[in-house]
Design a protein around this motif. Structure first.
Motif, PDB file in Angstrom:
ATOM      1  N   ARG A  75      -4.830  -2.170  -9.744  1.00 19.74           N
ATOM      2  CA  ARG A  75      -3.457  -1.250  -9.183  1.00 19.74           C
ATOM      3  C   ARG A  75      -2.257  -0.650  -9.867  1.00 19.74           C
ATOM      4  O   ARG A  75      -2.138  -1.083 -10.393  1.00 19.74           O
ATOM      5  CB  ARG A  75      -2.790  -2.511  -8.504  1.00 19.74           C
ATOM      6  CG  ARG A  75      -3.204  -3.252  -7.165  1.00 19.74           C
ATOM      7  CD  ARG A  75      -2.680  -4.338  -6.666  1.00 19.74           C
ATOM      8  NE  ARG A  75      -2.809  -5.303  -7.544  1.00 19.74           N
ATOM      9  CZ  ARG A  75      -3.863  -5.999  -7.477  1.00 19.74           C
ATOM     10  NH1 ARG A  75      -5.096  -5.330  -6.792  1.00 19.74           N
ATOM     11  NH2 ARG A  75      -3.966  -7.400  -8.094  1.00 19.74           N
ATOM     12  N   THR A  76      -2.283   0.606  -9.095  1.00 20.35           N
ATOM     13  CA  THR A  76      -1.541   1.331 -10.089  1.00 20.35           C
ATOM     14  C   THR A  76      -0.278   1.799  -9.106  1.00 20.35           C
ATOM     15  O   THR A  76      -0.361   1.729  -8.238  1.00 20.35           O
ATOM     16  CB  THR A  76      -1.742   2.790 -10.201  1.00 20.35           C
ATOM     17  OG1 THR A  76      -3.567   2.728 -10.814  1.00 20.35           O
ATOM     18  CG2 THR A  76      -1.261   3.568 -11.387  1.00 20.35           C
ATOM     19  N   TRP A  77       0.669   0.830  -9.354  1.00 18.50           N
ATOM     20  CA  TRP A  77       1.938   1.117  -9.089  1.00 18.50           C
ATOM     21  C   TRP A  77       2.851   1.970  -9.284  1.00 18.50           C
ATOM     22  O   TRP A  77       2.757   2.969  -9.980  1.00 18.50           O
ATOM     23  CB  TRP A  77       3.110  -0.425  -9.253  1.00 18.50           C
ATOM     24  CG  TRP A  77       2.631  -1.711  -8.473  1.00 18.50           C
ATOM     25  CD1 TRP A  77       1.965  -1.854  -9.296  1.00 18.50           C
ATOM     26  CD2 TRP A  77       2.549  -2.267  -7.898  1.00 18.50           C
ATOM     27  NE1 TRP A  77       1.289  -3.058  -9.039  1.00 18.50           N
ATOM     28  CE2 TRP A  77       1.692  -3.272  -7.811  1.00 18.50           C
ATOM     29  CE3 TRP A  77       3.252  -1.958  -6.699  1.00 18.50           C
ATOM     30  CZ2 TRP A  77       2.083  -4.004  -6.961  1.00 18.50           C
ATOM     31  CZ3 TRP A  77       2.972  -2.764  -5.414  1.00 18.50           C
ATOM     32  CH2 TRP A  77       2.282  -3.769  -5.307  1.00 18.50           C
ATOM     33  N   SER A  78       3.555   2.969  -7.883  1.00 15.46           N
ATOM     34  CA  SER A  78       4.463   4.188  -8.168  1.00 15.46           C
ATOM     35  C   SER A  78       5.865   3.657  -8.596  1.00 15.46           C
ATOM     36  O   SER A  78       5.795   2.472  -8.749  1.00 15.46           O
ATOM     37  CB  SER A  78       4.521   4.492  -6.981  1.00 15.46           C
ATOM     38  OG  SER A  78       5.244   4.112  -5.915  1.00 15.46           O
ATOM     39  N   GLN A 123       1.486  -0.921   0.042  1.00 16.59           N
ATOM     40  CA  GLN A 123      -0.085   0.203   0.538  1.00 16.59           C
ATOM     41  C   GLN A 123       0.753   1.157  -0.179  1.00 16.59           C
ATOM     42  O   GLN A 123       0.677   2.614   0.038  1.00 16.59           O
ATOM     43  CB  GLN A 123      -1.217  -0.148   1.543  1.00 16.59           C
ATOM     44  CG  GLN A 123      -1.873  -0.823   1.148  1.00 16.59           C
ATOM     45  CD  GLN A 123      -2.996  -0.939   2.538  1.00 16.59           C
ATOM     46  OE1 GLN A 123      -2.715  -0.467   3.017  1.00 16.59           O
ATOM     47  NE2 GLN A 123      -4.059  -1.528   2.101  1.00 16.59           N
ATOM     48  N   GLN A 124       2.039   1.146   0.309  1.00 18.01           N
ATOM     49  CA  GLN A 124       2.338   2.019   0.324  1.00 18.01           C
ATOM     50  C   GLN A 124       3.119   2.390  -1.164  1.00 18.01           C
ATOM     51  O   GLN A 124       3.831   3.685  -1.771  1.00 18.01           O
ATOM     52  CB  GLN A 124       4.616   1.587   0.674  1.00 18.01           C
ATOM     53  CG  GLN A 124       3.808   1.368   2.724  1.00 18.01           C
ATOM     54  CD  GLN A 124       5.404   1.601   3.098  1.00 18.01           C
ATOM     55  OE1 GLN A 124       6.728   0.669   2.630  1.00 18.01           O
ATOM     56  NE2 GLN A 124       4.764   0.437   4.503  1.00 18.01           N
ATOM     57  N   ALA A 157       2.092   1.528  -4.341  1.00 13.04           N
ATOM     58  CA  ALA A 157       0.229   1.136  -5.171  1.00 13.04           C
ATOM     59  C   ALA A 157      -0.328   1.804  -4.936  1.00 13.04           C
ATOM     60  O   ALA A 157      -0.839   2.167  -3.320  1.00 13.04           O
ATOM     61  CB  ALA A 157       0.251  -0.144  -5.194  1.00 13.04           C
ATOM     62  N   GLU A 158      -1.755   1.786  -5.351  1.00 14.12           N
ATOM     63  CA  GLU A 158      -3.068   2.473  -5.670  1.00 14.12           C
ATOM     64  C   GLU A 158      -3.832   1.577  -5.846  1.00 14.12           C
ATOM     65  O   GLU A 158      -4.220   1.209  -7.105  1.00 14.12           O
ATOM     66  CB  GLU A 158      -3.033   3.800  -5.933  1.00 14.12           C
ATOM     67  CG  GLU A 158      -4.968   4.153  -5.494  1.00 14.12           C
ATOM     68  CD  GLU A 158      -4.928   5.784  -5.748  1.00 14.12           C
ATOM     69  OE1 GLU A 158      -6.580   5.934  -6.678  1.00 14.12           O
ATOM     70  OE2 GLU A 158      -4.041   6.443  -5.923  1.00 14.12           O
ATOM     71  N   GLU A 159      -5.056   1.092  -4.767  1.00 16.03           N
ATOM     72  CA  GLU A 159      -5.308   0.208  -5.588  1.00 16.03           C
ATOM     73  C   GLU A 159      -7.067   0.719  -5.864  1.00 16.03           C
ATOM     74  O   GLU A 159      -7.681   1.540  -5.105  1.00 16.03           O
ATOM     75  CB  GLU A 159      -5.848  -1.312  -4.767  1.00 16.03           C
ATOM     76  CG  GLU A 159      -6.705  -2.948  -4.617  1.00 16.03           C
ATOM     77  CD  GLU A 159      -5.878  -3.757  -4.088  1.00 16.03           C
ATOM     78  OE1 GLU A 159      -6.074  -4.845  -4.325  1.00 16.03           O
ATOM     79  OE2 GLU A 159      -6.383  -3.167  -2.773  1.00 16.03           O
ATOM     80  N   LYS A 160      -8.087   0.290  -7.088  1.00 19.18           N
ATOM     81  CA  LYS A 160      -9.019   0.677  -7.301  1.00 19.18           C
ATOM     82  C   LYS A 160     -10.168  -0.616  -7.318  1.00 19.18           C
ATOM     83  O   LYS A 160      -9.882  -1.294  -7.861  1.00 19.18           O
ATOM     84  CB  LYS A 160      -8.877   1.548  -8.424  1.00 19.18           C
ATOM     85  CG  LYS A 160      -8.575   3.027  -8.271  1.00 19.18           C
ATOM     86  CD  LYS A 160      -8.296   4.267  -8.924  1.00 19.18           C
ATOM     87  CE  LYS A 160      -7.969   5.257  -8.842  1.00 19.18           C
ATOM     88  NZ  LYS A 160      -8.102   5.937 -10.172  1.00 19.18           N
ATOM     89  N   GLU A 187     -10.610  -5.045  -9.285  1.00 18.59           N
ATOM     90  CA  GLU A 187      -9.906  -4.217  -9.129  1.00 18.59           C
ATOM     91  C   GLU A 187      -8.934  -4.465  -9.746  1.00 18.59           C
ATOM     92  O   GLU A 187      -8.352  -4.806 -10.196  1.00 18.59           O
ATOM     93  CB  GLU A 187      -9.693  -5.089  -7.410  1.00 18.59           C
ATOM     94  CG  GLU A 187     -10.737  -4.519  -6.695  1.00 18.59           C
ATOM     95  CD  GLU A 187      -9.981  -5.600  -5.529  1.00 18.59           C
ATOM     96  OE1 GLU A 187      -9.119  -5.695  -5.113  1.00 18.59           O
ATOM     97  OE2 GLU A 187     -11.000  -5.089  -4.398  1.00 18.59           O
TER      98      GLU A 187
END
Length: 154
Positions: free
Chosen positions: A50-53, A25-26, A28-31, A48
């Motif tokens: 996930r977009t990773w930074s 979670q630090q 990536a963002e999960e939608k 769902e």
């Protein structure tokens, strides 16, 4: 890639049903997405993403250097990662496949109509040719005679 992220504690779960751990979670963002057009759950998929930074690759590289085998090589995850997320994922959305789906009353009615039509079809043609056509011909001839009698009477 998902296996690598799972091995180093960024993801938990199985293929097709991964989730983010606190460590993940630090980075990536999960939608949650749902088509939600109404009707039966099988026609309304949900998923769902996930977009990773950009920092994920550097963090993963650091983890791989410090712990080359990941957690599967006998190294245990931190207490925080162990407490969060190494449970199987259960899909409560109702979008999963049913092993034994029950037919609706509409499907049963349509099936009954088809079976009835197939059972009746062989009897329709003889009935039409032997009963309806001769009766219609008789009626037509009778009406034609009446018209010709009326036209000669006038």
């Amino acid at each position: 890639m998902n296996e690598l992220l799972k091995d180093h504690g960024y993801l938990y779960g199985n293929p097709g049903a991964y989730g983010l751990t606190e460590k993940g979670q630090q980075y990536a963002e999960e939608k949650y997405h749902s088509r939600g057009t109404g009707g039966s759950a099988q026609y309304n998929p949900s998923w769902e993403t996930r977009t990773w930074s950009d920092e994920t690759a550097a963090a993963l590289k650091t983890d791989m250097e410090a712990n080359p085998g990941g957690f599967d090589a006998g190294n245990s995850p931190t207490e925080e990662e162990d407490a969060f997320g190494y449970e199987p994922v259960v899909d409560y959305s109702g979008s999963g496949d049913d092993d034994d789906p029950q037919p609706s009353w509409k499907e049963l009615a349509i099936g009954g109509a088809i079976v009835g039509a197939l059972l009746i079809a062989p009897r329709v043609k003889p009935f039409w040719n032997n009963k309806v056509k001769p009766a219609a011909k008789k009626l037509r001839n009778g009406l034609a005679k009446e018209e010709s009698v009326e036209s000669t009477d006038s």
